[in-house]
Design a protein around this motif. Structure first.
Motif, PDB file in Angstrom:
ATOM      1  N   VAL A 108       0.854  -1.178   0.000  1.00  0.00           N
ATOM      2  CA  VAL A 108       0.000   0.000   0.000  1.00  0.00           C
ATOM      3  C   VAL A 108       0.893   1.231   0.000  1.00  0.00           C
ATOM      4  O   VAL A 108       1.900   1.275   0.703  1.00  0.00           O
ATOM      5  CB  VAL A 108      -0.899   0.026   1.263  1.00  0.00           C
ATOM      6  CG1 VAL A 108      -1.772   1.270   1.270  1.00  0.00           C
ATOM      7  CG2 VAL A 108      -1.736  -1.237   1.349  1.00  0.00           C
ATOM      8  N   TRP A 109       0.524   2.216  -0.786  1.00  0.00           N
ATOM      9  CA  TRP A 109       1.258   3.471  -0.793  1.00  0.00           C
ATOM     10  C   TRP A 109       0.294   4.602  -1.074  1.00  0.00           C
ATOM     11  O   TRP A 109      -0.787   4.402  -1.616  1.00  0.00           O
ATOM     12  CB  TRP A 109       2.400   3.463  -1.819  1.00  0.00           C
ATOM     13  CG  TRP A 109       1.942   3.336  -3.238  1.00  0.00           C
ATOM     14  CD1 TRP A 109       1.726   4.329  -4.128  1.00  0.00           C
ATOM     15  CD2 TRP A 109       1.626   2.124  -3.930  1.00  0.00           C
ATOM     16  NE1 TRP A 109       1.291   3.810  -5.324  1.00  0.00           N
ATOM     17  CE2 TRP A 109       1.220   2.456  -5.233  1.00  0.00           C
ATOM     18  CE3 TRP A 109       1.652   0.775  -3.572  1.00  0.00           C
ATOM     19  CZ2 TRP A 109       0.838   1.527  -6.159  1.00  0.00           C
ATOM     20  CZ3 TRP A 109       1.259  -0.156  -4.511  1.00  0.00           C
ATOM     21  CH2 TRP A 109       0.878   0.214  -5.788  1.00  0.00           C
ATOM     22  N   GLU A 110       0.681   5.794  -0.686  1.00  0.00           N
ATOM     23  CA  GLU A 110      -0.145   6.976  -0.886  1.00  0.00           C
ATOM     24  C   GLU A 110       0.413   7.773  -2.058  1.00  0.00           C
ATOM     25  O   GLU A 110       1.616   8.071  -2.107  1.00  0.00           O
ATOM     26  CB  GLU A 110      -0.159   7.835   0.386  1.00  0.00           C
ATOM     27  CG  GLU A 110      -1.095   9.008   0.284  1.00  0.00           C
ATOM     28  CD  GLU A 110      -1.205   9.763   1.597  1.00  0.00           C
ATOM     29  OE1 GLU A 110      -1.801  10.848   1.577  1.00  0.00           O
ATOM     30  OE2 GLU A 110      -0.717   9.276   2.625  1.00  0.00           O
ATOM     31  N   LEU A 111      -0.462   8.103  -2.981  1.00  0.00           N
ATOM     32  CA  LEU A 111      -0.063   8.915  -4.120  1.00  0.00           C
ATOM     33  C   LEU A 111      -0.083  10.388  -3.715  1.00  0.00           C
ATOM     34  O   LEU A 111      -0.876  10.805  -2.877  1.00  0.00           O
ATOM     35  CB  LEU A 111      -1.015   8.685  -5.300  1.00  0.00           C
ATOM     36  CG  LEU A 111      -1.091   7.266  -5.842  1.00  0.00           C
ATOM     37  CD1 LEU A 111      -2.171   7.171  -6.915  1.00  0.00           C
ATOM     38  CD2 LEU A 111       0.251   6.857  -6.411  1.00  0.00           C
ATOM     39  N   LYS A 112       0.772  11.174  -4.317  1.00  0.00           N
ATOM     40  CA  LYS A 112       0.800  12.605  -4.034  1.00  0.00           C
ATOM     41  C   LYS A 112      -0.435  13.273  -4.612  1.00  0.00           C
ATOM     42  O   LYS A 112      -0.947  12.877  -5.650  1.00  0.00           O
ATOM     43  CB  LYS A 112       2.053  13.244  -4.629  1.00  0.00           C
ATOM     44  CG  LYS A 112       3.327  12.798  -3.954  1.00  0.00           C
ATOM     45  CD  LYS A 112       4.513  13.491  -4.558  1.00  0.00           C
ATOM     46  CE  LYS A 112       5.791  13.001  -3.897  1.00  0.00           C
ATOM     47  NZ  LYS A 112       6.966  13.639  -4.467  1.00  0.00           N
ATOM     48  N   ASN A 113      -0.894  14.301  -3.959  1.00  0.00           N
ATOM     49  CA  ASN A 113      -2.040  15.084  -4.395  1.00  0.00           C
ATOM     50  C   ASN A 113      -1.611  16.044  -5.493  1.00  0.00           C
ATOM     51  O   ASN A 113      -0.702  16.857  -5.298  1.00  0.00           O
ATOM     52  CB  ASN A 113      -2.610  15.857  -3.201  1.00  0.00           C
ATOM     53  CG  ASN A 113      -3.895  16.556  -3.524  1.00  0.00           C
ATOM     54  OD1 ASN A 113      -4.223  16.817  -4.677  1.00  0.00           O
ATOM     55  ND2 ASN A 113      -4.644  16.872  -2.484  1.00  0.00           N
ATOM     56  N   ILE A 114      -2.253  15.977  -6.647  1.00  0.00           N
ATOM     57  CA  ILE A 114      -1.857  16.873  -7.757  1.00  0.00           C
ATOM     58  C   ILE A 114      -2.402  18.277  -7.577  1.00  0.00           C
ATOM     59  O   ILE A 114      -1.990  19.200  -8.278  1.00  0.00           O
ATOM     60  CB  ILE A 114      -2.317  16.317  -9.112  1.00  0.00           C
ATOM     61  CG1 ILE A 114      -3.852  16.290  -9.211  1.00  0.00           C
ATOM     62  CG2 ILE A 114      -1.717  14.960  -9.381  1.00  0.00           C
ATOM     63  CD1 ILE A 114      -4.358  16.070 -10.606  1.00  0.00           C
ATOM     64  N   TRP A 115      -3.327  18.484  -6.636  1.00  0.00           N
ATOM     65  CA  TRP A 115      -3.969  19.776  -6.450  1.00  0.00           C
ATOM     66  C   TRP A 115      -3.223  20.655  -5.457  1.00  0.00           C
ATOM     67  O   TRP A 115      -3.568  21.804  -5.271  1.00  0.00           O
ATOM     68  CB  TRP A 115      -5.413  19.585  -5.981  1.00  0.00           C
ATOM     69  CG  TRP A 115      -6.184  18.730  -6.904  1.00  0.00           C
ATOM     70  CD1 TRP A 115      -6.624  17.464  -6.680  1.00  0.00           C
ATOM     71  CD2 TRP A 115      -6.584  19.047  -8.239  1.00  0.00           C
ATOM     72  NE1 TRP A 115      -7.284  16.968  -7.781  1.00  0.00           N
ATOM     73  CE2 TRP A 115      -7.272  17.922  -8.768  1.00  0.00           C
ATOM     74  CE3 TRP A 115      -6.433  20.150  -9.065  1.00  0.00           C
ATOM     75  CZ2 TRP A 115      -7.804  17.892 -10.036  1.00  0.00           C
ATOM     76  CZ3 TRP A 115      -6.968  20.120 -10.355  1.00  0.00           C
ATOM     77  CH2 TRP A 115      -7.639  19.012 -10.822  1.00  0.00           C
ATOM     78  N   GLU A 116      -2.203  20.132  -4.826  1.00  0.00           N
ATOM     79  CA  GLU A 116      -1.460  20.943  -3.830  1.00  0.00           C
ATOM     80  C   GLU A 116      -0.126  21.333  -4.375  1.00  0.00           C
ATOM     81  O   GLU A 116       0.489  20.741  -5.174  1.00  0.00           O
ATOM     82  CB  GLU A 116      -1.305  20.150  -2.541  1.00  0.00           C
ATOM     83  CG  GLU A 116      -2.637  19.907  -1.887  1.00  0.00           C
ATOM     84  CD  GLU A 116      -2.501  19.051  -0.634  1.00  0.00           C
ATOM     85  OE1 GLU A 116      -1.410  18.600  -0.263  1.00  0.00           O
ATOM     86  OE2 GLU A 116      -3.537  18.827  -0.006  1.00  0.00           O
TER      87      GLU A 116
END
Length: 122
Positions: free
Chosen positions: A114-122
């Motif tokens: 499991v990994w968290e993707l970076k937010n493209i809106w920030e």
């Protein structure tokens, strides 16, 4: 998330809950049972409800799921893209829980990443 399991007999089944609220009133549930994968949107938040289904063929008794979840969608790639299920979901921002339920005698979890993707809106 990538989940790979070994199914030891044809009666084996498991469920994976994603975007789960603390009280479990909201959840998106992926299930494997009898050579079929389903995505249940009945409690997935605002928007369409229903159940998406895909028949699957196990390869050497293994099932490989690659799952992407973002603010408004879930994409499930089954057995390296042999089948794909894509749905729109609109869970509350607080619905961040997850769970796995499996028949321990009939299923081995070979890997879970499991990994968290970076937010493209920030």
């Amino acid at each position: 998330m990538i989940l790979e399991v070994k199914i030891k007999d044809e009666e084996a089944n498991f469920s994976l809950g994603l975007c789960v609220s603390d009280d479990k009133s909201e959840e998106t549930v992926i299930t494997y049972k009898r050579n079929e994968v389903t995505v249940d949107l009945q409690k997935a938040g605002q928007g369409l409800t229903g159940v998406s289904r895909a028949p699957v063929t196990l390869i050497n008794h293994k099932l490989h799921l690659h799952i992407f979840v973002d603010r408004s969608s879930i994409e499930l790639f089954i057995n390296h893209g042999e089948k794909v299920i894509t749905n729109r979901i609109y869970p509350k921002s607080s619905s961040t829980g997850a769970y796995v339920k499996l028949n321990k005698q009939s299923i081995d979890v070979d890997s879970l990443r499991v990994w968290e993707l970076k937010n493209i809106w920030e």
